[in-house]
Design an enzyme around this catalytic site. Structure first.
Site, short mmCIF file in Angstrom:
data_model
loop_
_atom_site.label_atom_id
_atom_site.label_comp_id
_atom_site.label_asym_id
_atom_site.label_seq_id
_atom_site.Cartn_x
_atom_site.Cartn_y
_atom_site.Cartn_z
N GLU A 1 -6.03 3.07 3.70
CA GLU A 1 -6.60 3.53 4.95
C GLU A 1 -7.87 4.16 4.99
O GLU A 1 -8.58 3.90 5.72
CB GLU A 1 -5.64 4.78 5.30
CG GLU A 1 -4.16 4.21 5.62
CD GLU A 1 -4.08 3.60 6.95
OE1 GLU A 1 -5.14 3.33 7.49
OE2 GLU A 1 -3.02 3.23 6.98
N HIS B 1 -0.21 4.34 13.57
CA HIS B 1 -0.78 5.77 13.52
C HIS B 1 -0.53 6.63 14.77
O HIS B 1 -1.28 7.77 14.83
CB HIS B 1 -2.55 5.43 13.72
CG HIS B 1 -3.09 4.69 12.76
ND1 HIS B 1 -4.52 4.55 12.42
CD2 HIS B 1 -2.52 3.64 11.53
CE1 HIS B 1 -4.67 3.64 11.28
NE2 HIS B 1 -3.46 3.16 11.13
N CYS C 1 1.43 4.77 9.52
CA CYS C 1 0.87 3.51 9.51
C CYS C 1 2.22 2.34 8.89
O CYS C 1 2.16 1.57 8.77
CB CYS C 1 -0.34 3.06 8.61
SG CYS C 1 -1.16 1.55 9.56
N ASP D 1 0.83 -1.26 -0.03
CA ASP D 1 -0.07 0.16 -0.02
C ASP D 1 0.87 1.29 -0.06
O ASP D 1 1.93 1.23 0.46
CB ASP D 1 -1.05 0.06 1.33
CG ASP D 1 -0.47 -0.76 2.59
OD1 ASP D 1 0.88 -0.90 2.40
OD2 ASP D 1 -1.40 -0.96 3.46
#
Length: 385
Positions: free
Chosen positions: A130, A350, A96, A71
Site C-alpha cells: 500500500e 479501502h 483492502c 501482500d
C-alpha cells in the site's frame, strides 16, 4: 492435512484483527510464520527479509519455479464494521482485504506442503504493497534471487464480483500510479497590500486549473488516464496572503507510456506556474514500483482457458481498473498473471465498512490449487516440446 475451510476462516479473522502498516508487519509476520511452521516441513524452506516471508516448496523436478505472491499490510483506516473480530489496532484496518489474500495463500501452501508439486513453487508474503513499493524493495534486495520464479501469479479481492468468482483479462488489469507532491513558495503579506506579497493561493489555483487539461488535451481519447488532486493547503486566515501552498494528488494510466506522458505534462505545468508567478517550486513525482499490471499473454491465456473450462468456477472477463498495485513491478520483471477474486460487498476497497464474504476463501484456494497443478504440467510440456 491441508487447512480446512473452518480453519482458514479462523485464520482470516485472526489476521483481520492485527492489521499493520507497510514495513511494520511484525505481528503479522509472527502469526504467518507460526501457521507455516505448523505445516509439514519435508519439502519446505522458509526465509525472511525484513517483514517479508518467502517459502520455497521443492518439487520433484527443480528445473522450473512457479511463484505465488500475496501482500500482507493493512491501511491507516479506523474500522467501522462492528464485527466481533474487528481490528484490535486503533486506526489500522485490512480495508483492502489483504487478510483474505494471505489466507488464500496459506490455504494453497498447505496443500502443497502435503502434496509435493511437480516443479518448485515460491510463495511470497510481501510487505508494504500500500505505501512503500514492497514488491520492488524485495526484488531489488536480492533476497528472492535464489528462489526466483520463472512465472508468477497473484490476485486482488473485488467487492463488486460474486463471492468466489474469478475475474481476469488479457493486457492491463490495473493502472500504473504516480504520486504528485507540489510545494509553491512565494511571499506572505497583508490582504490589503497584495502588490507587496506573492500570493500562493492564486498560483496553486492556476496549477489546479491547468492540470485538468492534461487528460482531455494530451492523452489519446481512445486510451485512459486520470489526474486527481486530493489535497490543497495554503494560508492561515482570511486576511493574510498565503506565502506557501502544498498540493498533493495522483496520476493513473493504463500504460507506462501514458503515465510518463502525464508526468511530463504535470512537471511542465508546475514549472510554468512557478515561472509565471516568480515563485519557488519543489515538485516530487513519485511512482516507485507502481507500474501498470500488464498480464503476460501466454500465462494469462492459459489461466483464462483453465478457469473457463472448470464448471465449479464462475469466471468473469473484467475490464481494466484505475486502481494501483505494486505487483505491476514484479510482473514487469517476471512473466505472470494477476486476477480478481470476488468477495461480494456493498462497500468498496479501502472503505471502513468493507466486510468481504468469507465463502470466497475456499473457492479461491480450490481454483488456484487446481490451476497450479495444471500449470506445472503445462510448463514441463512446453519445456520438452
Amino acid at each position: 492435512m491441508a487447512l480446512s475451510e473452518p480453519e482458514l476462516i479462523q485464520i482470516r479473522r485472526k489476521l483481520h484483527q492485527i492489521p499493520e502498516i507497510g514495513m511494520e508487519e511484525f505481528e503479522t509476520q509472527k502469526e504467518l510464520l507460526k501457521i507455516i511452521q505448523a505445516m509439514p516441513q519435508d519439502h519446505l524452506e522458509v526465509k525472511t527479509w525484513k517483514t517479508a516471508i518467502m517459502v520455497h516448496v521443492l518439487g520433484t523436478d527443480g528445473s522450473k519455479t512457479i511463484g505465488y505472491r500475496t501482500d500482507i499490510d493493512g491501511l491507516p483506516v479506523t474500522e467501522a464494521t462492528g464485527l466481533p473480530y474487528a481490528s484490535q489496532h486503533p486506526g489500522r484496518m485490512h480495508a483492502c482485504g489483504h487478510d483474505i489474500h494471505m489466507t488464500v495463500a496459506l490455504g494453497i501452501l498447505s496443500h502443497f506442503a502435503e502434496v509435493k508439486p511437480a516443479c518448485n513453487l515460491t510463495f511470497i508474503f510481501q510487505p508494504a504493497e500500500e505505501n512503500a513499493s514492497g514488491g520492488k524493495q524485495l526484488y531489488e534486495s536480492g533476497a528472492l534471487d535464489a528462489w526466483m520464479p520463472d512465472e508468477i501469479y497473484a490476485f486482488h479481492d473485488n467487492p463488486q464480483l460474486p463471492a468466489g468468482a474469478i475475474g481476469c483479462r488479457q493486457g492491463t488489469l490495473f493502472a500504473g500510479t504516480c504520486e504528485i507532491h507540489a510545494h509553491f513558495t512565494g511571499k506572505s503579506g497583508h490582504a490589503a497590500y497584495p502588490h507587496q506579497a506573492n500570493d500562493m493561493v492564486v498560483a496553486g489555483a492556476q496549477f489546479v486549473n491547468q492540470i485538468q487539461t492534461i487528460v482531455s488535451r494530451n492523452v489519446d481519447p481512445i486510451q485512459s488516464g486520470v489526474v486527481t488532486l486530493g489535497h490543497f493547503s495554503a494560508g492561515t486566515t482570511g486576511n493574510v496572503i498565503a506565502g506557501e501552498c502544498q498540493i498533493d494528488g495522483t496520476i493513473r494510466a493504463l500504460t507506462q507510456v501514458n503515465n510518463q506522458l502525464i508526468q511530463k505534462r504535470v512537471r511542465a505545468i508546475a514549472e510554468g506556474v512557478a515561472q509565471s508567478f516568480a515563485c519557488e517550486l519543489d515538485l516530487d513525482l513519485h511512482q516507485g514500483g507502481y507500474l501498470p499490471v500488464e498480464n503476460n499473454s501466454q500465462t494469462t491465456a492459459d489461466f483464462i482457458a483453465y478457469m473457463q473450462q472448470k464448471p465449479e468456477v464462475e469466471f468473469i472477463e473484467t475490464t481494466p481498473a484505475m486502481t494501483g498495485e505494486d505487483f505491476g513491478f514484479l510482473i514487469s520483471k517476471i512473466p505472470g498473471t494477476m486476477f480478481w477474486l470476488g468477495v461480494e460487498s456493498p462497500y468498496s476497497l479501502h472503505s471502513e465498512h468493507l466486510a468481504p464474504k468469507e465463502e470466497a476463501i475456499m473457492k479461491g484456494v480450490t481454483a488456484m490449487v487446481g490451476f497450479l497443478e495444471h500449470r506445472q504440467h503445462a510448463v514441463f510440456t512446453a519445456q520438452y516440446e
